[in-house]
Motif scaffolding. Structure first.
Motif, mmCIF file in Angstrom:
data_model
loop_
_atom_site.group_PDB
_atom_site.id
_atom_site.type_symbol
_atom_site.label_atom_id
_atom_site.label_comp_id
_atom_site.label_asym_id
_atom_site.label_seq_id
_atom_site.Cartn_x
_atom_site.Cartn_y
_atom_site.Cartn_z
ATOM 1 N N SER A 169 -0.917 -5.854 6.980
ATOM 2 C CA SER A 169 -0.975 -5.215 8.286
ATOM 3 C C SER A 169 -1.464 -6.193 9.340
ATOM 4 O O SER A 169 -2.165 -7.163 9.032
ATOM 5 C CB SER A 169 -1.905 -3.992 8.248
ATOM 6 N N THR B 36 2.512 -2.212 9.867
ATOM 7 C CA THR B 36 2.105 -2.245 8.462
ATOM 8 C C THR B 36 3.352 -2.346 7.587
ATOM 9 O O THR B 36 4.420 -1.823 7.945
ATOM 10 C CB THR B 36 1.309 -0.987 8.065
ATOM 11 N N ASP C 51 4.284 -1.926 3.399
ATOM 12 C CA ASP C 51 3.761 -1.532 2.090
ATOM 13 C C ASP C 51 4.887 -1.458 1.064
ATOM 14 O O ASP C 51 5.976 -0.946 1.367
ATOM 15 C CB ASP C 51 3.071 -0.162 2.174
ATOM 16 N N GLU D 202 -2.627 6.247 3.448
ATOM 17 C CA GLU D 202 -1.524 5.365 3.815
ATOM 18 C C GLU D 202 -0.154 5.899 3.411
ATOM 19 O O GLU D 202 0.870 5.390 3.863
ATOM 20 C CB GLU D 202 -1.723 3.989 3.147
#
Length: 249
Positions: A98, A120, A122, A201
């Motif tokens: 991030s 971000t 992921d 998240e």
């Protein structure tokens, strides 16, 4: 559970054992933890909690030449269920990175202008779940916030009245991951100006939104302080993942 209740510690219905290590300076933070849970709740299967959680993160903060504060970092989170049952025994691992930039200026009239940009990225991997596929999920966001704090001082107390308005946008890309860390949410003064009010998240709000708020603070010379906050969030698209009891639906 009955043993703890008999000895005056009946509030705990899950036991937590953990190892944690932290290194925190004014510009950098490095943390790591291993947590093991054991349930005492009747009817709850410890193998499905999940009982083992792994978490490590690194974050660094810099002041770039163009102004503001730049924060970037990486983290890894995982949970392991003892059960090998399909879906119910799902194990998951998330690798994330991030960056976030924010700046703040006070205009001559006393208006505080804050800006924020960030992103971000992921990647999620799953085991013991035939319905979940590995996925990479990206999220970009931006916001502008206006505050106008007003202060009045009397012989008995100091009063601060602060109206605030925020305009923001969040965009996502990639298949959404399985939501395991954001199933419980609530709306309060701490997340009124958050661009995503999910607790973790795995889930995120998307689209354009606006938040308005008004807070009043009263503080006495003796140290007594009271605070009252009103707030409301407007979105261009409905947020169907929030529950009615959270105040966010």
């Amino acid at each position: 559970g009955a043993y703890l209740l008999d000895h005056g510690d009946g509030a705990q219905d899950r036991l937590e054992s953990f190892l944690r290590d932290e290194k925190i300076t004014d510009r950098e933070m490095l943390t790591g933890s291993l947590t093991v849970y054991q349930t005492l709740r009747t009817g709850e299967d410890n193998d499905l909690l999940p009982p083992i959680l792994i978490d490590a993160s690194w974050e660094q903060r810099r002041t770039p030449g163009w102004g503001g504060t730049l924060t970037y970092g990486a983290d890894i989170q995982g949970h392991i269920r003892s059960s090998d049952a399909d879906v119910a025994g799902r194990d998951a691992l998330r690798l994330g990175a991030s960056w976030d930039w924010h700046d703040s200026h006070v205009l001559p009239v006393g208006l505080v202008v804050e800006t924020r940009l960030g992103m971000t990225l992921d990647h999620y991997s799953y085991w013991d779940d035939s319905t979940a596929s590995d996925t990479t999920h990206a999220r970009a966001y931006g916001a502008a916030t206006l505050r106008y704090p007003l202060m009045r001082q009397t012989a008995r107390a100091t009063h601060i009245l602060e109206p605030v308005v925020q305009l923001g946008w969040v965009g996502t890309s990639g298949t959404a991951p399985v939501n395991e860390d954001s199933t419980a949410t609530e709306f309060d003064q701490a997340n009124l100006l958050s661009l995503s009010r999910f607790a973790g998240e795995d889930a995120s709000e998307t689209g354009a939104q606006a938040a308005i708020g008004l807070s009043w603070t009263r503080q006495t010379p003796q140290g007594w302080q009271s605070r009252l906050t009103f707030g409301r969030v407007y979105r261009d698209t409905a947020a169907n993942d929030y529950t009615h009891t959270s105040g966010l639906d």
